[in-house]
Write an enzyme that holds these catalytic residues in place. Structure first.
Site, mmCIF file in Angstrom:
data_model
loop_
_atom_site.group_PDB
_atom_site.id
_atom_site.type_symbol
_atom_site.label_atom_id
_atom_site.label_comp_id
_atom_site.label_asym_id
_atom_site.label_seq_id
_atom_site.Cartn_x
_atom_site.Cartn_y
_atom_site.Cartn_z
ATOM 1 N N LYS A 103 0.844 -1.210 0.000
ATOM 2 C CA LYS A 103 0.000 0.000 0.000
ATOM 3 C C LYS A 103 0.868 1.245 0.000
ATOM 4 C CE LYS A 103 -3.315 2.502 2.967
ATOM 5 N NZ LYS A 103 -4.233 2.427 4.139
ATOM 6 N N ASP A 140 -2.850 10.014 3.777
ATOM 7 C CA ASP A 140 -4.240 9.584 3.905
ATOM 8 C C ASP A 140 -5.006 10.574 4.773
ATOM 9 O OD1 ASP A 140 -6.646 8.296 4.033
ATOM 10 O OD2 ASP A 140 -5.933 6.610 5.268
ATOM 11 N N LYS A 189 -10.565 12.336 8.073
ATOM 12 C CA LYS A 189 -10.104 11.900 9.392
ATOM 13 C C LYS A 189 -10.107 13.087 10.352
ATOM 14 C CE LYS A 189 -6.890 8.204 8.031
ATOM 15 N NZ LYS A 189 -7.618 7.119 8.708
ATOM 16 N N ASP A 206 1.446 6.300 5.586
ATOM 17 C CA ASP A 206 0.489 5.314 5.083
ATOM 18 C C ASP A 206 0.996 4.598 3.822
ATOM 19 O OD1 ASP A 206 -1.916 4.070 5.729
ATOM 20 O OD2 ASP A 206 -3.117 5.385 4.458
ATOM 21 N N ASP A 216 -12.291 6.627 3.406
ATOM 22 C CA ASP A 216 -11.115 6.371 4.241
ATOM 23 C C ASP A 216 -10.681 4.895 4.178
ATOM 24 O OD1 ASP A 216 -9.076 7.038 5.923
ATOM 25 O OD2 ASP A 216 -10.312 7.222 7.736
ATOM 26 N N GLU A 272 -9.381 3.441 1.738
ATOM 27 C CA GLU A 272 -8.763 3.569 0.413
ATOM 28 C C GLU A 272 -7.719 2.494 0.151
ATOM 29 O OE1 GLU A 272 -7.782 5.150 3.032
ATOM 30 O OE2 GLU A 272 -5.623 4.757 2.946
ATOM 31 N N ARG A 292 -7.629 -0.782 0.652
ATOM 32 C CA ARG A 292 -8.122 -1.996 -0.011
ATOM 33 C C ARG A 292 -8.526 -1.711 -1.454
ATOM 34 N NH1 ARG A 292 -12.559 -2.562 4.557
ATOM 35 N NH2 ARG A 292 -10.795 -1.587 5.603
#
Ligand code: BES
Ligand code: ZN
Ligand code: MN
Length: 524
Positions: free
Chosen positions: A289, A294, A301, A312, A371, A373, A375
């Site tokens: 990833k 993020d 968030k 992230d 959020d 994101e 996956r």
């Protein structure tokens, strides 16, 4: 006219050059040598001698030097100065030795000694003296970890201790320590030199991963990650392919496009390829990833702690580092490294909750939270890996807050559809000393993600978020042996211990590379 042309030429030559070489900050050179001389002749500024449990080193490691040192060592023991894990007791100007300081270090029970203990010991000693005026340290390898294994562990521990997370602090931060000598492991030999080189490759790659996780998002954009991938490919003998936004859209990578569409910095898919020297039926795909920041997107968030979301992309960093090791150490299986790199930003072009996208697999997915994101982008990477005929898949991601609640910053979560692959992975992690804990992905966790009214899959929902996220990803493995590693808690632990600076850990880098060697060594 000529001036204009040469200016343009200069710009086109200089710009891509500087743009293609983002610096790797935080690394400092350290010479590592084998010192085959006997204890008394070791003339490094500090000579480090591990002591096991309550043993009397006068009768073990220090025999020969014993008479002159007896008083000093007995005082250390009488005061219990070596009680406690990695406790250190210095003896200055030790009589009968060439060094200015003998440093006794508590190494724990001799029977429990592992390469990981040795890594931590070497690192802890180097961290402890880093601000002192010490130019050289000799470490005496002794105990059950011997030979190349000891040399490699000491090398790794020393270099991991060397990484400085103060990437953007001004002033010269070069440590004074310039040379580490490994004593007690015999004379210099090709095998010893090789063990140092392998240890250096593994540690440097982990430090590289730590450095780009620490690097803030105004530097570390998707394109910057791609530039590091290009450099790694060139330096480690890998093939590299970088797909830009238009290519990703044309290929049908709807998940990566949907997450990336809100950001000014466009998404990339990084593909690194390693081909085994001999034809191999095994192709391992590593997918990391690479969310370079993020914010949560429109499902924004909370502000407190959001700065940590520059990290992230730690899964992507681990994959880039692992591919660097793989290129240099050449395992017997093919490996594909994949990093979908995006910035998850809210904007007028950002995706919204409730949107539906079609990924490379052809499945449609309804977005519940922008959020979730990780996956979305990993699903396309996994499909791509399956299309590329990968026989084994491992994805690694800072995927969920839920895994942090479950396992804290100690173990990374491990999810899998295949026990044999888990076995190979666990053996690999046993050698690198990294901690993973297997978590469930029973079908019962899939209820909510299969519950979309209008699309094939819901992207989130339900309790047990780490398992639900893993369950979502599992669909895109299409039955291929697959492991998902959730490193949300371990990629940036509250402490890295006495042997490594705090900050990003570079977790999974070494174990992913080790897995390629494990799969290559297994009878097939
Ligand atoms: N990057 C986060 C997960 C994360 C949390 C990493 C804490 C490191 C520390 C991920 O993209 C995320 O936001 N996950 C959500 C998923 C949810 C919306 C289903 C989460 O875990 O809350
Ligand atoms: Zn995320
Ligand atoms: Mn998120």
């Amino acid at each position: 006219m000529f001036r204009l042309v040469s200016l343009a030429l200069l710009l086109t030559l200089a710009w891509p050059l500087s743009a293609q070489e983002p610096p790797v900050r935080g690394l400092f050179p350290l010479a590592i040598e084998i010192d085959g001389r006997p204890l008394a002749q070791l003339d490094s500024d500090i000579v480090v001698v591990p002591v096991f449990g309550t043993e009397d080193p006068l009768t073990t490691a220090l025999t020969g030097a014993a008479p002159e040192l007896a008083a000093a060592v007995n005082a250390v023991r009488a005061q219990q100065a070596l009680a406690g894990d990695l406790a250190m007791a210095p003896i200055y100007a030790p009589r009968g030795l060439a060094t200015a300081r003998l440093l006794l270090v508590q190494a724990g029970a001799e029977t429990a000694m592992t390469p990981e203990h040795l890594r931590r010991l070497a690192g802890a000693v180097l961290r402890a003296v880093r601000t002192q005026d010490v130019r050289s340290v000799a470490l005496v390898a002794r105990g059950p970890v011997t030979g190349a294994a000891a040399i490699r562990a000491i090398t790794e521990g020393a270099l991991l201790a060397r990484f400085d997370p103060g990437l953007h602090k001004t002033g010269d931060r070069t440590p004074r320590l310039a040379t580490l000598r490994i004593a007690g492991a015999g004379a210099a030999s090709p095998a010893a030199t090789d063990a140092i080189a392998v240890g250096r490759t593994y540690a440097d790659a982990q430090n590289f991963a730590r450095s780009i996780v620490q690097e803030p998002s105004n530097y570390m954009t998707p394109e910057h990650m791609a530039q590091h991938a290009r450099r790694i490919a060139r330096e480690s003998g890998l093939e590299v392919e970088i797909f830009d936004e238009a290519q990703l859209a044309a290929m049908g990578m709807g998940g990566i496009i949907a997450v990336g569409q809100g950001a000014a910095a466009p998404p990339r898919l990084i593909v690194l390829r390693y081909r085994a020297p001999q034809a191999s039926a095994t192709t391992l795909a590593l997918a990391g990833k690479g969310v370079t920041f993020d914010t949560g997107g429109i499902s924004l968030k909370p502000g407190a702690g959001m700065y940590q979301m520059k990290g992230d992309m730690a899964g992507g960093a681990a994959v880039l580092g692992a591919m660097e090791i793989i290129g240099r150490t050449r395992p017997a299986v093919n490996v594909i490294g994949l990093v979908p790199a995006v910035m998850n930003m809210p904007s007028g072009t950002a995706q919204r909750p409730g949107d539906v996208w079609t990924g490379l697999s052809g499945r449609t997915v309804e977005v519940m939270s922008t959020d979730a994101e990780g996956r979305m982008i990993l699903s396309d990477a996994l499909t791509y890996a399956v299309q590329q005929k990968a026989t084994h898949l491992v994805d690694v991601a800072t995927l969920t807050g839920s895994i942090v609640t479950a396992l804290g910053d100690v173990h990374s979560g491990l999810f899998s559809n295949n026990d044999a692959l888990v076995d190979a992975f666990t053996r690999s992690a046993g050698r690198t000393g990294e901690r993973f804990w297997r978590m469930p992905i029973d079908d019962a966790y899939a209820g909510t993600i299969r519950g979309s009214l209008l699309a094939d899959l819901n992207e989130t929902g339900g309790l047990g978020g780490a398992s639900v996220g893993a369950k979502f990803l599992e669909a895109f493995a299409e039955g291929t042996p697959w492991i998902h590693l959730d490193i949300a808690g371990t990629s940036w632990p509250s402490s890295n211990g006495p042997h490594m600076a705090n900050g990003p850990s570079g977790v999974a880098t070494r174990t992913l590379a080790e897995l390629a060697h494990t799969l290559g060594a297994a009878p097939r």
